[in-house]
Design an enzyme around this catalytic site. Structure first.
Site, short mmCIF file in Angstrom:
data_model
loop_
_atom_site.label_atom_id
_atom_site.label_comp_id
_atom_site.label_asym_id
_atom_site.label_seq_id
_atom_site.Cartn_x
_atom_site.Cartn_y
_atom_site.Cartn_z
N HIS A 31 0.96 -1.20 -0.14
CA HIS A 31 -0.28 -0.07 -0.12
C HIS A 31 0.77 1.32 0.08
CE1 HIS A 31 -3.23 -2.85 1.19
NE2 HIS A 31 -4.18 -1.84 1.02
N LYS A 83 -0.71 4.94 4.74
CA LYS A 83 -1.59 4.11 5.09
C LYS A 83 -1.46 3.73 6.54
CE LYS A 83 -3.96 -0.51 4.71
NZ LYS A 83 -5.42 0.31 4.85
#
Length: 267
Positions: A156, A160
């Site tokens: 990701h 995040k």
């Protein structure tokens, strides 16, 4: 289809701005309000990027918003702590939550399920709204019946907050429903650098990668004697999540129970 009145919490976020576009572009959806922690008492059209969206008030408090606006669904795309408060508050006002925030604890989910049962009201929490990601999880669960050695790598963007991702945890949970617990690797395996083997989930290992330039990606690796299988999904932009948000909003209006995971409402 009947018109669905929607509040969006977190409209300025990457996912939130896509959700605003989805709601305003969908004929039977109406955006009635937005909740933003920085702004209160203005119109959404006053904020950068939303100048063409009129008559949508912004509140910085979900309860104040629910007291002043008639709504059917809350779409929450904030953080786990704020999302939990928003979800509980929405349910108390008989507004159905659709939540894309990840990082809820098992205790959080059990509490929300209890409230839904008590209120006889629908709520959908989805670690991932991308239809392809849901299929990746379903296919992984199918494969786990035949491959017992499994590792999950999720990748990701570096903004995040939670690791592993909600999708990775949900994938591991779905796999564990059909896989016997097994400690993978050599029994005398030793990490020479702490964390090298990733998180341990019933013997499976989950690895989290965080890099700028990524959006949301996951691969599940299966190994057996003489063969391997990899199932991978990639989201290249956040519009990939909106088809799932739309399905969730339409479905939650027909639900009177708590649902965790979009796979539970897809055929």
């Amino acid at each position: 289809m009947d018109n669905i009145r929607i509040i969006i919490a977190g409209p300025r976020g990457r996912m939130g701005s896509e959700a605003v576009k989805l709601v305003t572009d969908t004929q039977h959806f109406t955006l009635v309000s937005a909740v933003d922690h920085k702004f209160d008492g203005i119109m959404l059209s006053d904020l950068e990027g939303f100048h063409s969206i009129h008559n949508v008030p912004v509140y910085n408090d979900i309860e104040k918003c629910l007291q002043n606006v008639e709504a059917d669904v809350l779409i929450d795309l904030t953080t786990p702590e704020v999302g939990m408060y928003h979800t509980k508050t929405a349910l108390s006002y008989n507004v159905r939550p659709v939540v894309g925030t990840t990082g809820f604890t098992k205790t959080d989910l059990e509490e929300l399920e209890g409230i839904c049962n008590e209120k006889d009201l629908g709520c959908i929490i989805a670690p991932n709204f991308a239809i392809g990601a849901i299929l990746m999880m379903k296919f992984s669960q199918m494969a786990a019946k035949y491959f017992n050695d499994i590792e999950i790598i999720e990748l990701h963007h570096d903004k995040k907050l939670d690791a592993p991702s909600g999708t990775a945890v949900k994938t591991a949970e779905m796999i564990s429903a059909v896989r016997e617990k097994k400690q993978q690797g050599h029994p005398n395996e030793k990490e020479t650098i702490n964390g090298a083997r990733g998180a341990d989930f019933e013997g499976m290992h989950i690895h989290s990668v965080r890099l700028p330039g990524l959006i949301a990606h996951q691969q599940v690796l299966f190994g057996a004697d003489g063969q391997s299988l990899t199932i991978r999904h990639d989201s290249y932009n956040r519009s990939s999540f909106m088809s799932g948000v739309k399905v969730a909003v339409e479905t939650v209006m027909k639900q009177n129970k708590f649902v965790y995971g979009l796979e539970n409402i897809l055929d």
